[in-house]
Design a protein around this motif. Structure first.
Motif, PDB file in Angstrom:
ATOM      1  N   SER A 159       1.676   8.466   0.093  1.00  0.00           N
ATOM      2  CA  SER A 159       1.456   9.629  -0.767  1.00  0.00           C
ATOM      3  C   SER A 159       2.352  10.793  -0.354  1.00  0.00           C
ATOM      4  O   SER A 159       2.751  11.590  -1.196  1.00  0.00           O
ATOM      5  CB  SER A 159      -0.009  10.037  -0.726  1.00  0.00           C
ATOM      6  OG  SER A 159      -0.381  10.340   0.589  1.00  0.00           O
ATOM      7  N   THR A 183       0.512   8.702  -6.366  1.00  0.00           N
ATOM      8  CA  THR A 183       0.546  10.143  -6.089  1.00  0.00           C
ATOM      9  C   THR A 183       1.569  10.829  -6.993  1.00  0.00           C
ATOM     10  O   THR A 183       1.293  11.861  -7.603  1.00  0.00           O
ATOM     11  CB  THR A 183       0.929  10.390  -4.614  1.00  0.00           C
ATOM     12  OG1 THR A 183       0.021   9.671  -3.800  1.00  0.00           O
ATOM     13  CG2 THR A 183       0.877  11.853  -4.273  1.00  0.00           C
ATOM     14  N   THR A 190       0.838  -1.203   0.000  1.00  0.00           N
ATOM     15  CA  THR A 190       0.000   0.000   0.000  1.00  0.00           C
ATOM     16  C   THR A 190       0.874   1.254   0.000  1.00  0.00           C
ATOM     17  O   THR A 190       0.602   2.223  -0.714  1.00  0.00           O
ATOM     18  CB  THR A 190      -0.919   0.018   1.243  1.00  0.00           C
ATOM     19  OG1 THR A 190      -1.693  -1.171   1.226  1.00  0.00           O
ATOM     20  CG2 THR A 190      -1.827   1.226   1.252  1.00  0.00           C
ATOM     21  N   SER A 205      -1.086   4.327   3.421  1.00  0.00           N
ATOM     22  CA  SER A 205      -1.316   4.998   2.143  1.00  0.00           C
ATOM     23  C   SER A 205      -0.772   6.431   2.210  1.00  0.00           C
ATOM     24  O   SER A 205      -0.534   7.056   1.192  1.00  0.00           O
ATOM     25  CB  SER A 205      -2.783   4.974   1.773  1.00  0.00           C
ATOM     26  OG  SER A 205      -3.474   5.931   2.529  1.00  0.00           O
ATOM     27  N   SER A 265       0.689   3.699  -3.135  1.00  0.00           N
ATOM     28  CA  SER A 265       0.182   5.041  -2.873  1.00  0.00           C
ATOM     29  C   SER A 265       1.210   6.095  -3.284  1.00  0.00           C
ATOM     30  O   SER A 265       0.877   7.115  -3.886  1.00  0.00           O
ATOM     31  CB  SER A 265      -0.157   5.150  -1.393  1.00  0.00           C
ATOM     32  OG  SER A 265      -0.514   6.451  -1.079  1.00  0.00           O
TER      33      SER A 265
END
Lengths: 460, 294
Positions: A271, A90, A82, A212, A86
């Motif tokens: 992110s 992003t 994840t 994330s 992520s």
């Protein structure tokens, strides 16, 4: 203990356990679509037997615990996947925004550079023509404006990302505080000997959400779990969480602090790392390339224009406002210095009809700038760089998306609620309950027989 | 192994992918380009920037050549008129030197020769789009004016030559200074004419004066070849650039043009895939064992 009362006791244990099992099934069905829920199973065992002489007699069934089925290794892999996915998604989204201004080969900066140098060629056959001279200044103006626009949109994107970074840090803090508080609840339940299953699911789900946002590692401890960033900074330890803070740095963007330590560059995954990568590396990289190109063009053309004479025989001046020393901010500040087309120094000998200096101006197009490339090739390199970065991240994001999907499938196969399975279990538990109830009723009949033993009529 | 009881996320991901494919194919068909953003093909995107640069310059060179050709033609035809005028002067000189003409006929010839001299001066001061063609690069003022010299005419232009880039690394010199054409020592057109007029007026040394005009005329004709060559070069370069234009355009298509047949096939394929994914999702009903329990 044996005899009818023993049998009754065994049947009662069966009734109780069957009810608990049905409750477990019911809870699974209820949470079939709850994100992060791990299916629960009842762990039942036969009761300890009683020794009766040479015989060992069973004492029924006991429910040992209700267990949530999850694979801890898989959960760790899911967290890592994840984080990676992520981060890549992003980065990709930001790069896709970034590359839009480099999308066209027939308009924008590249075309502006070509058009400007071409306007010089157009002036060469007729160097006194004021319209053609004005065309050169107009082309120079377009070039400057598009450099300004490109620089501004980079700045705008960077500011937007910066805002996003601050918001993400707020989310990280909210999540770590929740994780810490659940740590405490889990601790309390565990100490009381109870099953913290669904709380662990909630916590796992929160960790997934945290993953994330930022790369973390989760370490089981005596007090539940502790959560740390990849550089070792502790975010959660037991029931305590440690908030991150943001502060405006000297480079004009928000830096992330843990206590007083700047950890902006140390973040990996999630992110946040993607945002920071684009904000602090990609955009400044492209911005610096644009600055160098703008500065190189402006300096080269200024020198060239100064080498000649304008339409009135005066020595040439700067064509562009001189770029800042070192070139930083040159793209954003690029502006044409002269407005009077007769001031363009086309002449090399001072006469109005000479076009000799136009060749000097034109030669800027073919001479290498500081980076060793001609202006149009410099721009072409920027296009390649941005496109290639985007394309690579896109491929990585696709691959990481597939991995994440596979891991989620695996998690589903371990922890997901299957309604078929629950239905089948329900049949089983229901049947067991009915059978136990039948035993109770049989024992009841037998007890009545025993009570009425020796009497003519049975007690009804 | 126990299966994942909820395949819906996988099906949705598949649906998303087929829709992305359809979008990409539609975009290619709509724009006619396979490179719609740099990440579609970074190398091609970078080369397309250079290709556009080449196309811009190619078109620019063609435009420059058109502009240059007007100027060259003006110069060439002017020099042709100069040669014609000089031939006329020669005939008049030969006629005057024949020794059979009356004084009034001689005077008439002088008048004609003076007319030719004036004509030559105006030809030497010819302008194209407001610029004097034979002034070197000092094109804003008439290059030949009355002044103190044996011929009475002095050259006030300069000896500079303008070059124009015409592509392929070539530069075309687009002018010859008037001094080189009209007032080179030994072949000075105006001096030869002045001397001829004087010879006819005084009726002495006419053959020598005629010879001097012949020399000047021959010299001028030889110089005129420069313009002939320049016009030829401009024409052949125009042909070359038109060919190059096709090649550049071809290269642009190769680099960034969409294969419309392939894009259409991809679109059809992705639409079929989308239908399949939708069908799979709709078939994934909540049909389970509970439905069969009574």
């Amino acid at each position: 203990m044996s005899g009818l009362f023993g049998t009754l006791s065994i049947a009662l244990s069966s009734l109780g356990v069957s009810q608990d099992e049905m409750a477990t099934t019911s809870n699974n069905v209820a949470n079939a679509n709850t994100p992060g829920y791990s299916r629960e199973v009842s762990d039942v065992a036969a009761g300890d037997p009683i020794e009766q002489g040479s015989l060992s007699v069973g004492t029924g069934v006991i429910l040992q615990k209700i267990e949530s089925l999850r694979d801890p290794i898989l959960e760790i892999q899911l967290n890592q996947s994840t984080q990676q996915n992520s981060q890549l998604n992003t980065t990709l989204a930001q790069l896709q925004t970034l590359q839009t201004q480099f999308a066209s080969s027939t308009s924008g900066l590249g075309a502006d550079i070509s058009d400007f140098f071409n306007s010089l060629e157009q002036l060469a056959p007729d160097p006194t023509n004021l319209e053609l001279r004005q065309s050169v200044l107009t082309a120079a103006g377009n070039l400057a404006t598009d450099f300004n626009t490109a620089s501004n949109s980079l700045q705008t994107q960077r500011s937007n990302i910066d805002l996003n970074v601050t918001q993400s840090v707020g989310q990280v803090n909210a999540l770590t505080s929740q994780i810490a508080s659940i740590n405490q609840q889990i601790g309390n339940l565990t100490n009381a000997g109870q099953n913290p299953g669904t709380l662990v699911d909630t916590q796992t789900n929160l960790i997934r959400q945290l993953s994330s946002l930022v790369g973390v590692s989760v370490i089981p401890t005596d007090e539940g779990i502790s959560v740390a960033l990849s550089n070792g900074t502790t975010l959660v330890s037991g029931s305590q969480s440690f908030a991150l803070t943001t502060q405006l740095g000297t480079d004009g963007v928000q830096h992330i602090y843990s206590d007083s330590q700047d950890i902006t560059g140390a973040l990996t995954g999630g992110s946040l790392a993607g945002l920071i990568q684009v904000r602090d590396q990609e955009i400044p990289g492209v911005g610096s390339d644009l600055d160098q190109l703008a500065a190189g063009l402006a300096s080269g053309l200024n020198t060239a224009n100064q080498a000649g004479f304008d339409l009135n025989g005066n020595a040439g001046t700067n064509l562009f406002v001189p770029p800042p020393v070192g070139g930083v901010g040159a793209a954003g500040a690029l502006a044409v210095n002269i407005t009077d087309p007769s001031r363009l120094a086309a002449s090399s000998d001072g006469t109005s009809g000479s076009n000799g200096n136009l060749a000097v101006l034109s030669s800027v197009a073919t001479q290498p700038l500081a980076n060793g490339e001609t202006p149009i090739n410099s721009y072409s390199s920027i296009v390649f760089q941005v496109g290639n970065d985007t394309s690579n991240v896109s491929a990585d994001a696709d691959a990481s998306g597939l991995i994440l999907q596979q891991l989620q499938d695996q998690r589903g196969s371990v922890s997901g609620v299957s309604l078929d399975e629950e239905a089948s279990n329900l049949i089983q538990y229901q049947t067991a309950y009915q059978a136990a109830a039948r035993v109770v009723s049989s024992v009841n009949a037998l007890l009545a027989d025993a009570v009425n033993l020796g009497l003519g009529a049975a007690v009804q | 192994m126990r299966v994942n009881p909820n395949p819906l996320p996988d099906l949705l991901a598949a649906l998303n992918q087929t829709q992305l494919d359809a979008q990409e194919a539609s975009l290619q068909i709509a724009t006619g380009r396979s490179v719609n953003e740099p990440s579609d093909n970074p190398t091609a995107a970078a080369l397309l920037v250079v290709n556009n640069d080449q196309a811009t310059f190619n078109a620019g060179y063609l435009q420059s050549l058109t502009a240059v050709q007007g100027q060259l033609s003006t110069a060439d035809s002017t020099l042709s008129s100069v040669t014609t005028a000089l031939q006329q002067a020669l005939s008049l000189g030969v006629e005057a030197g024949g020794g059979t003409l009356s004084a009034s006929d001689q005077a008439a010839i002088v008048t004609q020769l003076q007319g030719i001299q004036t004509q030559l001066l105006s030809l030497a001061n010819v302008s194209y789009q407001g610029n004097y063609v034979f002034a070197g690069t000092d094109t804003s003022t008439a290059p030949f004016v009355s002044g103190t010299s044996p011929s009475g005419i002095v050259y006030v232009g300069n000896t500079d030559v303008n070059q124009v880039s015409i592509g392929g690394g070539y530069n075309l010199a687009v002018n010859l200074p008037g001094s080189q054409l009209f007032s080179t020592s030994g072949s000075d057109v105006f001096l030869a004419m002045t001397n001829l007029i004087q010879a006819v007026q005084t009726n002495t040394g006419i053959p020598a004066a005629v010879n001097a005009v012949t020399t000047a005329s021959s010299y001028l004709s030889a110089q005129r070849v420069f313009y002939g060559n320049a016009i030829d070069q401009a024409q052949s370069q125009t042909t070359y650039l038109n060919t190059a234009k096709l090649q550049i355009s071809q290269q642009q298509t190769t680099l960034g043009g969409a294969d419309l047949a392939a894009a259409a096939t991809n679109l059809a394929q992705s639409q079929t895939d989308t239908q399949a994914a939708l069908a799979a999702i709709s078939k994934f009903s909540q049909d389970n064992l509970f439905d069969y329990l009574q």
